[in-house]
Motif scaffolding. Structure first.
Motif, PDB file in Angstrom:
ATOM      1  N   THR A 450       0.869  -1.176   0.000  1.00 16.54           N
ATOM      2  CA  THR A 450       0.000   0.000   0.000  1.00 16.54           C
ATOM      3  C   THR A 450       0.906   1.226   0.000  1.00 16.54           C
ATOM      4  OG1 THR A 450      -0.066   0.124   2.428  1.00 16.54           O
ATOM      5  CG2 THR A 450      -1.740  -1.236   1.351  1.00 16.54           C
ATOM      6  N   GLU A 451       0.392   2.348  -0.405  1.00 13.18           N
ATOM      7  CA  GLU A 451       1.206   3.562  -0.423  1.00 13.18           C
ATOM      8  C   GLU A 451       1.666   3.931   0.985  1.00 13.18           C
ATOM      9  OE1 GLU A 451       2.431   5.267  -2.989  1.00 13.18           O
ATOM     10  OE2 GLU A 451       1.597   3.665  -4.229  1.00 13.18           O
ATOM     11  N   LYS A 452       0.798   3.694   1.965  1.00 14.53           N
ATOM     12  CA  LYS A 452       1.137   4.004   3.353  1.00 14.53           C
ATOM     13  C   LYS A 452       2.306   3.140   3.828  1.00 14.53           C
ATOM     14  CE  LYS A 452      -0.961   4.189   7.968  1.00 14.53           C
ATOM     15  NZ  LYS A 452      -2.221   3.952   8.750  1.00 14.53           N
ATOM     16  N   LYS A 453       2.249   1.842   3.535  1.00  9.45           N
ATOM     17  CA  LYS A 453       3.317   0.935   3.969  1.00  9.45           C
ATOM     18  C   LYS A 453       4.612   1.220   3.220  1.00  9.45           C
ATOM     19  CE  LYS A 453       4.219  -3.924   4.992  1.00  9.45           C
ATOM     20  NZ  LYS A 453       3.674  -5.300   4.969  1.00  9.45           N
TER      21      LYS A 453
END
Length: 470
Positions: A450-453
């Motif tokens: 994910t972009e967050k990870k």
């Protein structure tokens, strides 16, 4: 303005004090001692005779919860629970409710939890207060968080086991909350082994080694009582929590009435030749790598094959060289770990991305698990008779910082059972041929960040020089 400057200076100085205290205390990683080397004998882990212990592997999270509830219900005298992380979520309350009921039956209950987890999950929690206020219940915290003593801060309790009387225990990698127990919400895949002592009044069983180990930790001065103040049990929210735990217990008995029935563990367990306990030093400072050294010695005794399953791989040169010593003898070594995107630990994922080539250079075959759910199992098979299961990750924290427990099981049946479980995960893994080539089996889909990870791992990678704390 001057007061603000003084406050900022004090805060920065305190942060620097904590940081330097940690770095100075834990940067130097101890070597294995001559005393430990001279006390380690390979023959202690094998036997031609049949042991009084029997065992089986518990792979399913729901089964893992039910077996814990069953063991607690069957207990007659004493229950010991040691865990890194204990939370009052669904499965955590199930365990708390079972322990509360057992305490009301007059059993002696001892619970040991790591200080970091206790800081986040237990202090001020009415459910843990409800259990702790019973006379025959003691809850202790291993190395409570103390910012004034940063030189003790990284030593953590990572053991995960439940002991009932002198008759049975469960040991493995599962913490005590929903990620690992039951079938509600987010989960990790993990593994325990259940050990049943057929001669509870004989000292031949491995259960006595585990009990001795527990009290060695329990009696440390760094283990502090969670609560010894009776008045906290009279608080309204604690009284309410106590009644809720009683209702949860009744509900679970209605849901699983077989928990009250007699149960013969011989029906689900297998004969073993021997079960032996491996453990790290129990103090809170940087530790000599006792478990890792022992595992490498056992691997070096392999005739054909070693399989390692670990959630994370964070190695130093000593560890790379040790793994290389196993592969260089001609032993086939494979390591399965989570792919970076499938890994629930961003520190482990970040370091693996940076150092994967060094792992490949050890000569071990590397497989990355892509099952979509983070794999938390920590296990090793050696040839067709040795199985090793417990709390130990192939990372620097397990090698040098944490208490760790692993059981070494000499049994062809358990080895066969464990390899069958290994196979189910390996079917969802890709093979890393070299730094440029990956073999992806048909039907396996590579997990994506994910972009967050992705951002989190990018940030963590900037601090990889602190990997000795990971």
């Amino acid at each position: 303005m001057k007061k603000l400057y003084i406050v900022i200076t004090i805060i920065i100085s305190f942060i620097l004090y904590i940081f330097l205290g940690i770095i100075i205390s834990y940067k130097k990683q101890p070597n294995i001692s001559d005393d430990y080397i001279s006390s380690f004998y390979l023959e202690d882990y094998y036997s031609d005779d049949i042991s009084c212990d029997r065992a089986c592997i518990i792979e399913d999270n729901k089964e893992a919860l039910i077996e814990r509830l069953r063991m607690i219900e069957m207990a007659e005298e004493r229950i010991i629970l040691s865990t890194f992380d204990f939370r009052s979520d669904n499965s955590g309350k199930d365990i708390l409710a079972a322990l509360y009921s057992a305490a009301e039956r007059g059993l002696d209950i001892k619970v040991l939890v790591d200080g970091f987890s206790a800081f986040l999950q237990m202090y001020g929690n009415e459910y843990f207060f409800a259990l702790s206020t019973l006379d025959n219940v003691e809850i202790k915290i291993y190395n409570p968080i103390n910012l004034l003593k940063p030189w003790k801060s990284m030593g953590r309790l990572h053991d995960k086991f439940l002991i009932v009387d002198n008759e049975s225990y469960i040991i493995g990698g599962r913490n005590t909350f929903d990620y690992f127990l039951g079938d509600k919400g987010y989960k990790n895949y993990d593994r325990d082994v259940l050990v049943y002592n057929t001669k509870p009044y004989s000292k031949e069983s491995s259960i006595y080694d585990l009990i001795d180990y527990f009290y060695k930790v329990w009696n440390l001065k760094e283990c502090k009582l969670f609560n010894d103040e009776e008045y906290k049990g009279k608080r309204k929210k604690v009284i309410k929590a106590r009644e809720e735990l009683k209702e949860i217990y009744k509900s679970n008995i209605d849901k699983y009435p077989f928990l009250l029935e007699d149960f013969d563990y011989q029906e689900i367990t297998y004969e073993v030749n021997k079960i032996s306990l491996l453990s790290n030093p129990v103090h809170v400072y940087a530790k000599e790598p006792a478990v890792f050294y022992s595992l490498i010695q056992l691997m070096n005794n392999a005739k054909e094959e070693v399989k390692i399953h670990t959630p994370y791989i964070i190695c130093n040169d000593f560890m790379y060289q040790a793994i290389r010593s196993v592969t260089s003898s001609g032993t086939k070594v494979s390591i399965m770990t989570n792919s970076p995107a499938n890994n629930g630990n961003p520190f482990g994922a970040s370091d693996y991305i940076i150092n994967r080539d060094k792992i490949l250079q050890t000569g071990a075959k590397i497989y990355e698990y892509e099952g979509g759910i983070s794999y938390h199992g920590k296990s090793i098979t050696i040839d067709d008779n040795i199985s090793i299961i417990g709390s130990f990750n192939m990372d620097l924290r397990s090698v040098y910082l944490s208490t760790e427990t692993m059981v070494v099981i000499d049994s062809e049946e358990i080895n066969k059972q464990l390899k069958e479980y290994f196979k189910t995960y390996e079917e969802d893994a890709v093979y890393i041929i070299d730094k440029d080539r990956i073999e992806i089996p048909k039907g396996v889909v590579r997990q994506e960040f994910t972009e967050k990870k992705k951002l989190l791992i990018r940030i963590i990678s900037r601090f990889n020089w602190l990997r000795f704390l990971m």
